[in-house]
Design a protein around this motif. Structure first.
Motif, PDB file in Angstrom:
ATOM      1  N   THR A 110       0.858  -1.187   0.000  1.00  0.00           N
ATOM      2  CA  THR A 110       0.000   0.000   0.000  1.00  0.00           C
ATOM      3  C   THR A 110       0.889   1.230   0.000  1.00  0.00           C
ATOM      4  O   THR A 110       2.088   1.149  -0.258  1.00  0.00           O
ATOM      5  CB  THR A 110      -0.955  -0.016   1.208  1.00  0.00           C
ATOM      6  OG1 THR A 110      -1.902   1.048   1.085  1.00  0.00           O
ATOM      7  CG2 THR A 110      -0.209   0.101   2.527  1.00  0.00           C
ATOM      8  N   SER A 113      -0.360   8.043   2.673  1.00  0.00           N
ATOM      9  CA  SER A 113      -0.921   9.273   2.119  1.00  0.00           C
ATOM     10  C   SER A 113      -0.830  10.439   3.109  1.00  0.00           C
ATOM     11  O   SER A 113      -0.959  11.590   2.703  1.00  0.00           O
ATOM     12  CB  SER A 113      -2.383   9.050   1.705  1.00  0.00           C
ATOM     13  OG  SER A 113      -3.162   8.641   2.804  1.00  0.00           O
ATOM     14  N   ARG A 114      -0.609  10.151   4.361  1.00  0.00           N
ATOM     15  CA  ARG A 114      -0.499  11.198   5.395  1.00  0.00           C
ATOM     16  C   ARG A 114       0.954  11.247   5.856  1.00  0.00           C
ATOM     17  O   ARG A 114       1.339  10.671   6.864  1.00  0.00           O
ATOM     18  CB  ARG A 114      -1.459  10.895   6.541  1.00  0.00           C
ATOM     19  CG  ARG A 114      -2.919  10.857   6.105  1.00  0.00           C
ATOM     20  CD  ARG A 114      -3.811  10.172   7.127  1.00  0.00           C
ATOM     21  NE  ARG A 114      -3.805  10.868   8.403  1.00  0.00           N
ATOM     22  CZ  ARG A 114      -4.326  10.361   9.518  1.00  0.00           C
ATOM     23  NH1 ARG A 114      -4.868   9.144   9.507  1.00  0.00           N
ATOM     24  NH2 ARG A 114      -4.286  11.042  10.639  1.00  0.00           N
ATOM     25  N   ASN A 203      -5.600   3.793   7.212  1.00  0.00           N
ATOM     26  CA  ASN A 203      -6.080   5.157   6.948  1.00  0.00           C
ATOM     27  C   ASN A 203      -4.958   6.089   6.497  1.00  0.00           C
ATOM     28  O   ASN A 203      -4.900   7.254   6.896  1.00  0.00           O
ATOM     29  CB  ASN A 203      -6.763   5.730   8.191  1.00  0.00           C
ATOM     30  CG  ASN A 203      -7.972   4.906   8.607  1.00  0.00           C
ATOM     31  OD1 ASN A 203      -8.768   4.495   7.771  1.00  0.00           O
ATOM     32  ND2 ASN A 203      -8.099   4.649   9.908  1.00  0.00           N
ATOM     33  N   GLY A 204      -4.037   5.553   5.699  1.00  0.00           N
ATOM     34  CA  GLY A 204      -3.001   6.376   5.102  1.00  0.00           C
ATOM     35  C   GLY A 204      -1.823   6.704   5.979  1.00  0.00           C
ATOM     36  O   GLY A 204      -0.930   7.457   5.559  1.00  0.00           O
ATOM     37  N   THR A 205      -1.749   6.137   7.186  1.00  0.00           N
ATOM     38  CA  THR A 205      -0.641   6.466   8.082  1.00  0.00           C
ATOM     39  C   THR A 205      -0.131   5.216   8.772  1.00  0.00           C
ATOM     40  O   THR A 205      -0.807   4.181   8.810  1.00  0.00           O
ATOM     41  CB  THR A 205      -1.069   7.509   9.119  1.00  0.00           C
ATOM     42  OG1 THR A 205       0.090   7.989   9.827  1.00  0.00           O
ATOM     43  CG2 THR A 205      -2.062   6.929  10.121  1.00  0.00           C
ATOM     44  N   ASP A 298       6.455   6.884  -3.431  1.00  0.00           N
ATOM     45  CA  ASP A 298       5.529   5.788  -3.180  1.00  0.00           C
ATOM     46  C   ASP A 298       5.665   4.664  -4.196  1.00  0.00           C
ATOM     47  O   ASP A 298       5.730   3.491  -3.851  1.00  0.00           O
ATOM     48  CB  ASP A 298       4.082   6.308  -3.195  1.00  0.00           C
ATOM     49  CG  ASP A 298       3.795   7.154  -1.974  1.00  0.00           C
ATOM     50  OD1 ASP A 298       4.474   6.954  -0.957  1.00  0.00           O
ATOM     51  OD2 ASP A 298       2.899   8.002  -2.049  1.00  0.00           O
TER      52      ASP A 298
END
Length: 316
Positions: A110, A113-114, A203-205, A298
């Motif tokens: 994955t 995003s944060r 959740n992106g973190t 990423d």
């Protein structure tokens, strides 16, 4: 070395549970992809069975089961904790374990995003981990030394994967690390193998850290390399601001070790090089200060770390 003589199947795992921990034998068993030293199986929703498949894996599990209960209570992220120990038997000749399951998606499958939140989270985790270890804490035989002791390994992977257009930058970062002063602080706890397959994301973190088999006491720079190996481009500065305990020499060693670890990862997936070239052509630098961190966007991070997950063991 991987033990190819023993096939680890759901039936084997179920049989071992019936034999030694029958109260857990009714839980659903699902294989988890990946892993090198251990093959992992989900056990219900909250547990995981770790089955050793390399020669060193039983010793790594023994280390985790000895020290994770000591470390986990003061760490701010979930980590695996031993629940049961399996002993050698006629069904399986090695020690095995049942651990708590850390929810989340491994970063090599994955993306983060944060970025700032992840940088702060990772820094807080390592601040909590990097405290002085007791005298009986394990040393490391294959990692933990000053970068100058890894020069031969660096040279091997450098020649194998670094493209000419960034070779001078990569070499300069390594040379800076090699000339940095030694760690003069106390032996602190070090995870020892922080890379995208050993952290999980929700959740992106960042939401958890796994696989403490290479845990040792020594120089924290070996973990601080994660600022470039794990975090998205540009997040290293925020990470070190929050971590707050790294002097200039430690950062220099960490940056060189990030280069070494990433060269190893990219050795197994040269598509990272093509991705870097495209980024460089557009003028997007992977890091505002250290342009050689070509593994740290990423797309490239995922590409390199997938191969790291299934490669032939790390020399770090």
């Amino acid at each position: 070395m991987i033990d190819s003589e023993i096939e680890i199947t759901p039936d084997l795992v179920h049989g071992l549970l019936q034999e030694q921990h029958p109260d857990l034998a009714g839980l659903a068993i699902r294989e988890v992809p990946g892993g090198w030293d251990n093959q992992q199986w989900r056990l219900g929703d909250e547990l995981a069975v770790r089955m050793p498949r390399s020669e060193r894996a039983p010793d790594l599990q023994r280390k985790e089961c000895r020290w994770l209960p000591v470390l986990a209570p003061r760490l701010p992220l979930p980590v695996p904790n031993p629940v049961r120990i399996g002993v050698p038997s006629a069904l399986f000749p090695k020690r095995w374990s049942v651990m708590t399951w850390v929810p989340g998606e491994p970063l090599d499958y994955t993306q983060i995003s944060r970025a700032d939140h992840s940088a702060e989270t990772l820094a807080g985790f390592l601040r909590a981990l990097h405290v002085e270890a007791p005298a009986e804490a394990p040393d490391s035989t294959d990692r933990g030394g000053h970068p100058k002791r890894c020069t031969e390994v660096f040279g091997h992977f450098f020649e194998a994967v670094v493209p000419l257009d960034i070779a001078d930058d990569v070499r300069a970062v390594w040379a800076d690390a090699v000339t940095a002063p030694e760690w003069e602080g106390p032996r602190v706890w070090v995870h020892g193998d922080l890379h995208p397959a050993n952290v999980v994301v929700s959740n992106g973190t960042l939401s958890g850290v796994i696989d403490f088999g290479d845990l040792f006491a020594g120089d924290p720079a070996w973990d601080l390399a994660a600022a470039w190996v794990i975090l998205p481009a540009g997040a290293a500065s925020r990470f070190f601001d929050v971590y707050a305990h790294a002097d200039e020499a430690t950062v220099r060693r960490a940056r060189g070790l990030a280069a070494l670890k990433s060269l190893f990862s990219c050795r197994w997936d040269k598509t990272a090089i093509a991705a870097f070239r495209e980024e460089n052509r557009r003028g997007d630098r992977p890091d505002e200060q250290h342009s050689i961190m070509f593994w740290n966007t990423d797309s490239k991070q995922k590409s390199c770390s997938r191969s790291r997950r299934t490669g032939p063991g790390s020399p770090f």
